[in-house]
Design an enzyme around this catalytic site. Structure first.
Site: not given
Length: 301
Positions: A224, A67, A76
């Protein structure tokens, strides 16, 4: 061994991704390097996808995910699509199997350039998400923000899609909420011992949901992928939609969509969407010093 490695600045629906080639090296990209890269507007990112040599037989690579605050991420989806596009362009392959700390991910690049990632099975057990309190039914947990008699957000669906997610259902435009203010409070709420991704979700039809996400360790994000998967699964799980859903990512620029199928035959979640290469360069995985291909531009000095 060279001090620098190749990297590419890419995006998945605007989600800012750095794909870093760490193959052939024993070291890892450091949290300090990630923080330095994120501090530079030119290399600011949501996630780093560091490609390492495979650790498990039958896989193409091990993917280490960081991150923007230097912490580790388990999953991810948008970044995985970027990795697929980068490796497909390099190798000519279309089908890939990756190992992450969250497990094995299978992915394929289609003829139209879109990429499907098998994100695996969702997890609903309270202690595996994890939550700090026991809930028999995690499709609706007791959590709210705002006045007790008129909460702004309440009763989210909780689950893990490789990382913890809380989906708050709203009945108006997801962009009308002050997620920049609520996001940090909810991400770090005691209910989530490993913190959580916070998503606002508005169901707009039996087959479509609009989302906006505050991402654990990254903050407000344009998109996301694992949150989109969690919103789709939670919508189906609570009877708001069916198992095939179009996720309209409101914060993506320009606004864009992901196709999510929560496959009935094996409960796997399949996410399909685009990826985009922007530019490439070289960076020092220890310090974050970088240079862009074809220029003398450098950052994090």
């Amino acid at each position: 061994m060279s001090a620098t490695v190749e990297f590419a600045r890419m995006n998945g629906l605007g989600n800012k991704i750095l794909v870093v080639d760490m193959r052939g090296r024993p070291d890892k990209l450091t949290p300090a390097a990630a923080v330095a890269l994120n501090a530079d507007p030119k290399t600011e990112f949501d996630q780093i996808m560091a490609i390492h040599d495979p650790k498990a037989e039958g896989t193409d690579a091990f993917i280490d995910i960081l991150n923007s605050d230097g912490s580790k991420a388990q999953a991810c989806g948008n970044g995985t699509r970027c990795v697929v596009q980068a490796l497909a362009a390099e190798t000519g392959k279309k089908v890939f199997t990756f190992q992450t700390v969250a497990g094995i991910l299978n992915a394929v690049e289609h003829e139209d350039g879109t990429i499907s990632v098998d994100m695996g099975r969702p997890v609903f057990d309270w202690n595996k998400i994890p939550l700090a309190e026991e809930f028999h039914d995690t499709s609706r947990i007791e959590l709210q923000i705002g006045p007790i008699d008129d909460p702004v957000l309440h009763s989210p669906s909780a689950m893990s899609m490789g990382n913890p997610h809380a989906i708050f259902w709203v009945d108006r435009d997801v962009m009308s909420y002050d997620l920049a203010r609520f996001g940090p409070l909810l991400e770090n709420h005691p209910m989530f011992p490993e913190r959580a991704n916070i998503t606002l979700a508005q169901v707009t039809s039996p087959t479509s949901v609009t989302t906006r996400t505050w991402e654990r360790g990254a903050g407000l994000t344009l998109a996301c992928g694992s949150a989109a998967c969690s919103a789709a699964v939670s919508a189906a799980r609570t009877g708001r939609t069916g198992r095939e859903v179009t996720i309209n990512v409101a914060s993506a620029r320009p606004p864009a969509t992901l196709s999510i199928e929560w496959r009935e035959r094996d409960d796997h979640v399949i996410m399909t969407g685009p990826a985009e290469w922007e530019w490439s360069g070289r960076l020092d995985p220890s310090t974050g010093l970088w240079s862009r291909d074809g220029t003398r531009e450098a950052g994090a000095q």
